[in-house]
Design a protein around this motif. Structure first.
Motif, PDB file in Angstrom:
ATOM      1  N   ILE A   1       0.839  -1.203   0.000  1.00 23.27           N
ATOM      2  CA  ILE A   1       0.000   0.000   0.000  1.00 23.27           C
ATOM      3  C   ILE A   1       0.873   1.252   0.000  1.00 23.27           C
ATOM      4  CG2 ILE A   1      -1.649   1.351   1.355  1.00 23.27           C
ATOM      5  CD1 ILE A   1      -2.766  -1.395   2.348  1.00 23.27           C
ATOM      6  N   TYR A   2       1.900   1.230   0.841  1.00 25.12           N
ATOM      7  CA  TYR A   2       2.818   2.379   0.893  1.00 25.12           C
ATOM      8  C   TYR A   2       3.478   2.598  -0.466  1.00 25.12           C
ATOM      9  CZ  TYR A   2       6.868   5.250   1.942  1.00 25.12           C
ATOM     10  OH  TYR A   2       7.815   6.250   1.914  1.00 25.12           O
ATOM     11  N   MET A   3       3.979   1.532  -1.062  1.00 26.29           N
ATOM     12  CA  MET A   3       4.639   1.655  -2.356  1.00 26.29           C
ATOM     13  C   MET A   3       3.670   2.103  -3.447  1.00 26.29           C
ATOM     14  SD  MET A   3       7.153  -1.628  -2.366  1.00 26.29           S
ATOM     15  CE  MET A   3       7.470  -1.388  -4.112  1.00 26.29           C
ATOM     16  N   GLY A   4       2.410   1.696  -3.315  1.00 24.70           N
ATOM     17  CA  GLY A   4       1.410   2.103  -4.291  1.00 24.70           C
ATOM     18  C   GLY A   4       1.231   3.607  -4.353  1.00 24.70           C
ATOM     19  N   ILE A   5       1.424   4.259  -3.232  1.00 26.60           N
ATOM     20  CA  ILE A   5       1.295   5.721  -3.177  1.00 26.60           C
ATOM     21  C   ILE A   5       2.321   6.393  -4.084  1.00 26.60           C
ATOM     22  CG2 ILE A   5       1.478   7.730  -1.647  1.00 26.60           C
ATOM     23  CD1 ILE A   5       0.487   5.895   0.625  1.00 26.60           C
ATOM     24  N   PHE A   6       3.449   5.723  -4.296  1.00 25.75           N
ATOM     25  CA  PHE A   6       4.530   6.286  -5.108  1.00 25.75           C
ATOM     26  C   PHE A   6       4.730   5.520  -6.416  1.00 25.75           C
ATOM     27  CE2 PHE A   6       5.428   6.968  -0.604  1.00 25.75           C
ATOM     28  CZ  PHE A   6       5.484   8.351  -0.564  1.00 25.75           C
ATOM     29  N   ALA A   7       3.687   4.828  -6.858  1.00 30.32           N
ATOM     30  CA  ALA A   7       3.796   4.004  -8.064  1.00 30.32           C
ATOM     31  C   ALA A   7       4.040   4.854  -9.304  1.00 30.32           C
ATOM     32  CB  ALA A   7       2.522   3.179  -8.249  1.00 30.32           C
ATOM     33  N   ASN A   8       4.742   4.275 -10.268  1.00 31.60           N
ATOM     34  CA  ASN A   8       4.930   4.927 -11.560  1.00 31.60           C
ATOM     35  C   ASN A   8       3.613   4.923 -12.332  1.00 31.60           C
ATOM     36  OD1 ASN A   8       7.690   5.211 -11.054  1.00 31.60           O
ATOM     37  ND2 ASN A   8       8.163   3.228 -11.953  1.00 31.60           N
ATOM     38  N   GLY A   9       3.478   5.870 -13.256  1.00 29.30           N
ATOM     39  CA  GLY A   9       2.299   5.885 -14.113  1.00 29.30           C
ATOM     40  C   GLY A   9       1.243   6.895 -13.729  1.00 29.30           C
TER      41      GLY A   9
ATOM     42  N   SER B   1      -2.360   4.773 -11.819  1.00 26.06           N
ATOM     43  CA  SER B   1      -1.577   3.648 -11.302  1.00 26.06           C
ATOM     44  C   SER B   1      -1.571   3.633  -9.779  1.00 26.06           C
ATOM     45  CB  SER B   1      -0.136   3.719 -11.815  1.00 26.06           C
ATOM     46  OG  SER B   1      -0.086   3.523 -13.204  1.00 26.06           O
ATOM     47  N   LYS B   2      -1.404   4.797  -9.194  1.00 26.69           N
ATOM     48  CA  LYS B   2      -1.373   4.893  -7.730  1.00 26.69           C
ATOM     49  C   LYS B   2      -2.684   4.388  -7.131  1.00 26.69           C
ATOM     50  CE  LYS B   2       1.519   9.068  -7.980  1.00 26.69           C
ATOM     51  NZ  LYS B   2       2.819   8.559  -7.549  1.00 26.69           N
ATOM     52  N   ILE B   3      -3.800   4.831  -7.707  1.00 27.27           N
ATOM     53  CA  ILE B   3      -5.114   4.408  -7.208  1.00 27.27           C
ATOM     54  C   ILE B   3      -5.249   2.892  -7.288  1.00 27.27           C
ATOM     55  CG2 ILE B   3      -7.596   4.450  -7.674  1.00 27.27           C
ATOM     56  CD1 ILE B   3      -7.228   7.373  -8.574  1.00 27.27           C
ATOM     57  N   SER B   4      -4.854   2.327  -8.422  1.00 26.10           N
ATOM     58  CA  SER B   4      -4.984   0.885  -8.610  1.00 26.10           C
ATOM     59  C   SER B   4      -4.160   0.101  -7.599  1.00 26.10           C
ATOM     60  CB  SER B   4      -4.552   0.494 -10.027  1.00 26.10           C
ATOM     61  OG  SER B   4      -4.612  -0.911 -10.183  1.00 26.10           O
ATOM     62  N   PHE B   5      -2.899   0.476  -7.425  1.00 27.15           N
ATOM     63  CA  PHE B   5      -2.031  -0.279  -6.523  1.00 27.15           C
ATOM     64  C   PHE B   5      -2.450  -0.128  -5.058  1.00 27.15           C
ATOM     65  CE2 PHE B   5       1.098  -0.146 -10.109  1.00 27.15           C
ATOM     66  CZ  PHE B   5       1.212  -1.522 -10.250  1.00 27.15           C
TER      67      PHE B   5
ATOM     68  N   GLY C   1      -3.671  -3.189  -2.721  1.00 21.39           N
ATOM     69  CA  GLY C   1      -3.105  -3.476  -1.408  1.00 21.39           C
ATOM     70  C   GLY C   1      -4.162  -3.628  -0.330  1.00 21.39           C
ATOM     71  N   PHE C   2      -5.134  -2.716  -0.326  1.00 19.74           N
ATOM     72  CA  PHE C   2      -6.190  -2.775   0.688  1.00 19.74           C
ATOM     73  C   PHE C   2      -7.069  -4.010   0.504  1.00 19.74           C
ATOM     74  CE2 PHE C   2      -5.456   1.827   1.540  1.00 19.74           C
ATOM     75  CZ  PHE C   2      -5.403   1.751   2.929  1.00 19.74           C
ATOM     76  N   LEU C   3      -7.433  -4.313  -0.744  1.00 24.21           N
ATOM     77  CA  LEU C   3      -8.262  -5.496  -0.990  1.00 24.21           C
ATOM     78  C   LEU C   3      -7.510  -6.775  -0.645  1.00 24.21           C
ATOM     79  CD1 LEU C   3     -10.076  -4.604  -4.346  1.00 24.21           C
ATOM     80  CD2 LEU C   3     -11.064  -4.725  -2.052  1.00 24.21           C
ATOM     81  N   TRP C   4      -6.245  -6.814  -0.982  1.00 23.58           N
ATOM     82  CA  TRP C   4      -5.405  -7.976  -0.662  1.00 23.58           C
ATOM     83  C   TRP C   4      -5.400  -8.221   0.848  1.00 23.58           C
ATOM     84  CZ3 TRP C   4       0.635  -8.108  -1.069  1.00 23.58           C
ATOM     85  CH2 TRP C   4       1.075  -9.436  -1.147  1.00 23.58           C
ATOM     86  N   TRP C   5      -5.225  -7.143   1.603  1.00 23.35           N
ATOM     87  CA  TRP C   5      -5.204  -7.242   3.063  1.00 23.35           C
ATOM     88  C   TRP C   5      -6.569  -7.692   3.590  1.00 23.35           C
ATOM     89  CZ3 TRP C   5      -7.465  -5.405   7.492  1.00 23.35           C
ATOM     90  CH2 TRP C   5      -6.730  -5.532   8.675  1.00 23.35           C
TER      91      TRP C   5
ATOM     92  N   LEU D   1      -4.760  -4.301 -15.094  1.00 25.74           N
ATOM     93  CA  LEU D   1      -4.834  -5.644 -15.682  1.00 25.74           C
ATOM     94  C   LEU D   1      -4.178  -6.698 -14.792  1.00 25.74           C
ATOM     95  CD1 LEU D   1      -4.125  -5.324 -19.528  1.00 25.74           C
ATOM     96  CD2 LEU D   1      -6.235  -6.044 -18.395  1.00 25.74           C
ATOM     97  N   GLY D   2      -3.275  -6.260 -13.932  1.00 27.94           N
ATOM     98  CA  GLY D   2      -2.567  -7.207 -13.077  1.00 27.94           C
ATOM     99  C   GLY D   2      -3.468  -7.944 -12.108  1.00 27.94           C
ATOM    100  N   TRP D   3      -4.597  -7.302 -11.702  1.00 26.33           N
ATOM    101  CA  TRP D   3      -5.425  -7.961 -10.689  1.00 26.33           C
ATOM    102  C   TRP D   3      -6.906  -8.103 -11.040  1.00 26.33           C
ATOM    103  CZ3 TRP D   3      -9.277  -5.016  -8.231  1.00 26.33           C
ATOM    104  CH2 TRP D   3      -9.156  -3.619  -8.336  1.00 26.33           C
ATOM    105  N   ILE D   4      -7.447  -7.239 -11.874  1.00 27.79           N
ATOM    106  CA  ILE D   4      -8.887  -7.326 -12.160  1.00 27.79           C
ATOM    107  C   ILE D   4      -9.265  -8.634 -12.870  1.00 27.79           C
ATOM    108  CG2 ILE D   4     -10.778  -6.312 -13.491  1.00 27.79           C
ATOM    109  CD1 ILE D   4      -9.744  -3.568 -12.729  1.00 27.79           C
TER     110      ILE D   4
END
Length: 212
Positions: free
Chosen positions: A110-118, A122-126, A130-134, A194-197
């Motif tokens: 989740i932390y890394m998602g905040i700084f994701a490329n794109g 991209s940030k919203i998706s990651f 993270g939250f759904l995974w948890w 696309l990585g998770w949906i």
């Protein structure tokens, strides 16, 4: 007829194990790039702004990288639902999987998602990932504690669908770059979703059809 079905089942299980083994090896190779500790290697080369401006970034990054490979392996072994001659092997692998996600892999992701490329997409998706995974993993744990094992199994599959996003987003990246040659930042925006949906949609379909 029964023999044919049994042989087909064995074939697909063997294919599954071999397929996972191949992609696990690829993920392991990526992980090994970050051993020993080095803030200027591979993916980190394009994250030097975060590395230099945020002292905590590397801690979260390495926590995510080092735990995720064990999450992937323990999750797969737990999904096989076999003890392999060891007492409580399936149960213990499940415990390792859940513990690593809830305490280390998902929060750091989740932390890394905040700084994701794109950019923002991209940030919203990651972060959502993270939250759904948890949450899905926590739900699986709670159901196991209540001995509602059929539901526990389904929620573990949902959780594992998100775990596999580490593999599937890289698969999509290869496919998209090979076919369309898009701008690198556009690739991040696409594979972030696309990585998770598709993963979770497939699992929901299989659950609905009572195939898992």
């Amino acid at each position: 007829m029964l023999s044919a079905k049994r042989n087909t089942s064995i074939f697909f299980k063997t294919l599954l194990v071999l397929g996972f083994g191949y992609f696990f090896w690829l993920m392991l190779k990526i992980t090994l790039e970050y051993i020993p500790y080095n803030p200027e290697v591979s993916f980190l080369m394009i994250k030097q702004t975060e590395v230099s401006e945020r002292p905590e970034y590397l801690s979260f990054f390495y926590t995510h990288v080092y735990t995720s490979i064990f999450v992937l392996l323990s999750g797969f072994l737990a999904m096989l639902r076999k003890n392999f001659g060891f007492k409580n092997f399936h149960r213990n692998m499940g415990k390792v999987y859940i513990f690593l996600i809830l305490i280390f892999a998902a929060p750091s992701g989740i932390y890394m998602g905040i700084f994701a490329n794109g950019g923002l997409l991209s940030k919203i998706s990651f972060v959502i990932l993270g939250f759904l995974w948890w949450f899905l993993t926590l739900k699986a744990y709670q159901l196991a504690r209540k001995k509602r094992f059929k539901e526990h199994k389904q929620w573990m599959w949902r959780s594992f669908a998100f775990t596999l996003s580490a593999v599937t987003l890289r698969m999509w990246k290869v496919i998209i770059v090979y076919l369309f040659h898009p701008n690198p930042m556009d690739v991040y925006q696409i594979i972030a979703w696309l990585g998770w949906i598709p993963n979770i949609l497939i699992i929901e379909y299989l659950i609905t059809k009572k195939l898992i």
